[in-house]
Design a protein around this motif. Structure first.
Motif, mmCIF file in Angstrom:
data_model
loop_
_atom_site.group_PDB
_atom_site.id
_atom_site.type_symbol
_atom_site.label_atom_id
_atom_site.label_comp_id
_atom_site.label_asym_id
_atom_site.label_seq_id
_atom_site.Cartn_x
_atom_site.Cartn_y
_atom_site.Cartn_z
ATOM 1 N N CYS A 166 14.769 -14.450 -32.615
ATOM 2 C CA CYS A 166 14.399 -13.836 -33.894
ATOM 3 C C CYS A 166 13.003 -13.231 -33.826
ATOM 4 O O CYS A 166 12.698 -12.285 -34.546
ATOM 5 C CB CYS A 166 14.441 -14.869 -35.023
ATOM 6 N N ALA A 167 12.152 -13.776 -32.981
ATOM 7 C CA ALA A 167 10.767 -13.314 -32.870
ATOM 8 C C ALA A 167 10.565 -12.325 -31.714
ATOM 9 O O ALA A 167 9.435 -11.966 -31.389
ATOM 10 C CB ALA A 167 9.819 -14.500 -32.701
ATOM 11 N N LYS A 168 11.650 -11.860 -31.116
ATOM 12 C CA LYS A 168 11.548 -10.872 -30.028
ATOM 13 C C LYS A 168 10.971 -9.581 -30.598
ATOM 14 O O LYS A 168 11.406 -9.080 -31.629
ATOM 15 C CB LYS A 168 12.938 -10.616 -29.437
ATOM 16 N N ARG B 4 15.511 -18.828 -21.834
ATOM 17 C CA ARG B 4 16.020 -17.481 -22.097
ATOM 18 C C ARG B 4 15.198 -16.405 -21.395
ATOM 19 O O ARG B 4 15.394 -15.214 -21.639
ATOM 20 C CB ARG B 4 16.072 -17.246 -23.612
ATOM 21 N N GLY B 5 14.271 -16.818 -20.541
ATOM 22 C CA GLY B 5 13.466 -15.872 -19.778
ATOM 23 C C GLY B 5 12.473 -15.094 -20.623
ATOM 24 O O GLY B 5 12.092 -13.979 -20.264
ATOM 25 N N LEU B 6 12.042 -15.670 -21.733
ATOM 26 C CA LEU B 6 11.105 -14.992 -22.628
ATOM 27 C C LEU B 6 9.681 -15.475 -22.389
ATOM 28 O O LEU B 6 9.446 -16.676 -22.239
ATOM 29 C CB LEU B 6 11.488 -15.266 -24.091
ATOM 30 N N ARG C 77 3.342 -19.932 -40.911
ATOM 31 C CA ARG C 77 3.281 -20.027 -39.450
ATOM 32 C C ARG C 77 4.677 -19.840 -38.876
ATOM 33 O O ARG C 77 5.657 -20.291 -39.465
ATOM 34 C CB ARG C 77 2.767 -21.398 -39.001
ATOM 35 N N VAL C 78 4.737 -19.176 -37.724
ATOM 36 C CA VAL C 78 5.984 -19.030 -36.976
ATOM 37 C C VAL C 78 5.741 -19.646 -35.607
ATOM 38 O O VAL C 78 4.917 -19.148 -34.833
ATOM 39 C CB VAL C 78 6.418 -17.550 -36.846
ATOM 40 N N LEU C 79 6.440 -20.737 -35.339
ATOM 41 C CA LEU C 79 6.324 -21.443 -34.062
ATOM 42 C C LEU C 79 7.619 -21.289 -33.285
ATOM 43 O O LEU C 79 8.707 -21.310 -33.872
ATOM 44 C CB LEU C 79 6.045 -22.927 -34.312
ATOM 45 N N MET C 80 7.500 -21.132 -31.974
ATOM 46 C CA MET C 80 8.670 -20.935 -31.116
ATOM 47 C C MET C 80 8.714 -22.037 -30.062
ATOM 48 O O MET C 80 7.701 -22.294 -29.402
ATOM 49 C CB MET C 80 8.595 -19.582 -30.410
ATOM 50 N N CYS C 81 9.858 -22.652 -29.884
ATOM 51 C CA CYS C 81 10.029 -23.686 -28.865
ATOM 52 C C CYS C 81 9.815 -23.074 -27.479
ATOM 53 O O CYS C 81 10.552 -22.167 -27.070
ATOM 54 C CB CYS C 81 11.428 -24.283 -28.980
ATOM 55 N N GLY C 82 8.815 -23.559 -26.766
ATOM 56 C CA GLY C 82 8.512 -23.029 -25.439
ATOM 57 C C GLY C 82 9.610 -23.282 -24.433
ATOM 58 O O GLY C 82 9.924 -22.424 -23.601
ATOM 59 N N THR C 83 10.234 -24.442 -24.483
ATOM 60 C CA THR C 83 11.338 -24.761 -23.577
ATOM 61 C C THR C 83 12.503 -23.809 -23.816
ATOM 62 O O THR C 83 13.130 -23.326 -22.867
ATOM 63 C CB THR C 83 11.798 -26.215 -23.768
ATOM 64 N N CYS C 84 12.772 -23.518 -25.071
ATOM 65 C CA CYS C 84 13.859 -22.591 -25.423
ATOM 66 C C CYS C 84 13.535 -21.169 -24.968
ATOM 67 O O CYS C 84 14.424 -20.438 -24.516
ATOM 68 C CB CYS C 84 14.107 -22.625 -26.925
ATOM 69 N N MET C 85 12.262 -20.784 -25.072
ATOM 70 C CA MET C 85 11.840 -19.473 -24.580
ATOM 71 C C MET C 85 12.055 -19.391 -23.071
ATOM 72 O O MET C 85 12.611 -18.411 -22.565
ATOM 73 C CB MET C 85 10.367 -19.227 -24.908
ATOM 74 N N ASP C 86 11.611 -20.423 -22.360
ATOM 75 C CA ASP C 86 11.749 -20.434 -20.901
ATOM 76 C C ASP C 86 13.210 -20.334 -20.475
ATOM 77 O O ASP C 86 13.545 -19.599 -19.535
ATOM 78 C CB ASP C 86 11.134 -21.711 -20.314
ATOM 79 N N ASP D 168 6.735 -10.957 -24.662
ATOM 80 C CA ASP D 168 8.006 -10.423 -25.172
ATOM 81 C C ASP D 168 8.117 -10.580 -26.685
ATOM 82 O O ASP D 168 9.007 -9.993 -27.307
ATOM 83 C CB ASP D 168 9.201 -11.162 -24.558
ATOM 84 N N MET D 169 7.244 -11.387 -27.256
ATOM 85 C CA MET D 169 7.413 -11.813 -28.636
ATOM 86 C C MET D 169 6.490 -11.051 -29.591
ATOM 87 O O MET D 169 5.497 -10.465 -29.183
ATOM 88 C CB MET D 169 7.156 -13.322 -28.758
ATOM 89 N N MET D 170 6.828 -11.110 -30.862
ATOM 90 C CA MET D 170 6.058 -10.398 -31.885
ATOM 91 C C MET D 170 4.664 -10.999 -32.054
ATOM 92 O O MET D 170 4.444 -12.171 -31.772
ATOM 93 C CB MET D 170 6.806 -10.450 -33.220
ATOM 94 N N GLN D 171 3.749 -10.169 -32.528
ATOM 95 C CA GLN D 171 2.395 -10.613 -32.833
ATOM 96 C C GLN D 171 2.444 -11.681 -33.921
ATOM 97 O O GLN D 171 3.185 -11.556 -34.885
ATOM 98 C CB GLN D 171 1.549 -9.450 -33.342
#
Length: 117
Positions: free
Chosen positions: A47-49, A85-87, A74-83, A91-94
């Motif tokens: 969603c934050a791509k 998916r190769g993100l 705040r918008v927080l993204m799971c780092g493990t989930c990003m990894d 790759d992510m929004m400001q």
């Protein structure tokens, strides 16, 4: 009041993440002094791509997350989930922040309300 919304579903294909962000916007509107945190995990990290291009008139979750940030949320993204998916953060929004399960646990403990989509 502190609100934590946890999103799990991909940005498109289901409407769960869309509806979760609609709720985040409604909470910001009705509780302007409130504290809103959106935690993206599993496919919801997409969603934050950055650079999403949706058809005219179709919802865009990157823009919806931008509205959360504009409301001082705040918008927080799971780092493990990003990894998984190769993100990378580039790759992510400001404004969206790479995060951890420990941060999610902390946000859960201090939240008055936790909503899961």
């Amino acid at each position: 009041m502190k609100h934590l919304l946890i999103l799990n579903d991909p940005p498109y294909g289901t409407e769960r993440s869309f509806n979760g962000l609609r709720m985040a916007h409604a909470l910001a509107k009705h509780d302007p002094e409130g504290d809103i945190t959106v935690f993206l995990m599993a496919d919801a990290v997409l969603c934050a791509k950055a650079g999403q291009k949706t058809p005219e008139g179709y919802y865009n979750l990157e823009k919806m997350l931008g509205r959360v940030l504009s409301a001082k949320g705040r918008v927080l993204m799971c780092g493990t989930c990003m990894d998984a998916r190769g993100l990378t953060i580039t790759d992510m929004m400001q404004g969206a922040t790479r995060s951890t399960m420990d941060e999610l646990a902390e946000a859960t403990l201090v939240a008055d309300k936790v909503l899961v989509f």
